[in-house]
Design a protein around this motif. Sequence first.
Motif, PDB file in Angstrom:
ATOM      1  N   THR A  27       0.571  -1.191  -0.073  1.00  0.00           N
ATOM      2  CA  THR A  27       0.014  -0.077  -0.043  1.00  0.00           C
ATOM      3  C   THR A  27       0.680   1.407   0.018  1.00  0.00           C
ATOM      4  OG1 THR A  27      -0.209   0.161   2.366  1.00  0.00           O
ATOM      5  CG2 THR A  27      -1.750  -1.137   1.255  1.00  0.00           C
ATOM      6  N   LEU A  29       3.335   4.196  -2.310  1.00  0.00           N
ATOM      7  CA  LEU A  29       3.227   4.599  -3.625  1.00  0.00           C
ATOM      8  C   LEU A  29       4.378   5.380  -3.873  1.00  0.00           C
ATOM      9  CD1 LEU A  29       1.356   5.246  -5.846  1.00  0.00           C
ATOM     10  CD2 LEU A  29       0.739   7.695  -4.686  1.00  0.00           C
ATOM     11  N   PRO A  50       2.665   3.810   3.662  1.00  0.00           N
ATOM     12  CA  PRO A  50       1.311   3.670   3.903  1.00  0.00           C
ATOM     13  C   PRO A  50       0.942   4.347   5.334  1.00  0.00           C
ATOM     14  CG  PRO A  50       2.478   1.680   4.465  1.00  0.00           C
ATOM     15  CD  PRO A  50       3.593   2.859   3.590  1.00  0.00           C
TER      16      PRO A  50
END
Length: 267
Positions: A27, A29, A50
């Motif tokens: 999760t 990015l 995350p």
Amino acid sequence: FPLVVRLTDDAGNPIANAPVRFSALATALASPLYALTDAQGYAQARLRMPPATGLVLANAEAFARVATFSARAEDARLTNFPTFRQGFDDVALGNGTASIHKKGSLLTALACLFRFYQDRGELPAPVALSEPLALNQFLRADGYLPFTLNGRSELVVNLPRALAFVGDAADFETVSAQLDAIRDSLNLRRPVLVGLMLRSANQNRGAHYVVATGVGPDGSILIHDPSPDWNRSSLGEYLSGFTALGRNWTATLLHAARLRLEARSRR
């Protein structure tokens, strides 16, 4: 935070203008997903961690070669943040008629912010150490501006004037009123002043201010709430709704700001 890789040939010479693909797992990015190396062979992306605590892996890939990075997302909590409350029923906000208890959330949140940096030796105390009553007294003459909501006139702190309490040694800078942007600031150990619009029975009931002071293990944004009536501990409680004083309440994010520790320019 930045991810930086350098691409070279077998002889160690930099490879320029080569595409590098970045990716992240768990999760997180990576942005941008693709970047070209510069003349020295470097390519860079940024990794957003995350919200929740955990291990993160990120990859950079070029010409079938892969470099893997690992990092750990941890909760970020500011220690020793002041916890002043606005519960002064017998003291008026400025020269108005409403008490600090009723309308003093912004005043009290600012007092907490100023004192946090004063206690760390990062802001001066030319008037006094910051606390709600001292700040209110300082602002009483010309530190409040009239504001009308739902036909009712209220007073709101004049922020540029409030900065004179700390010798104009800081300025306010806007933080995007998005949860990720507030988390980013907290990861830098910088508290965020958060403005909320309170709603009950499908009507706006007025602005309320809290200070975001940390990120919990589950990614929740922890707050100091100046109100002894609402007394919430996380921003999510306001956004998802809660019950207090016999009513159901929700709130929406209005704006967010933090202090920039440098002398304020006067225009």
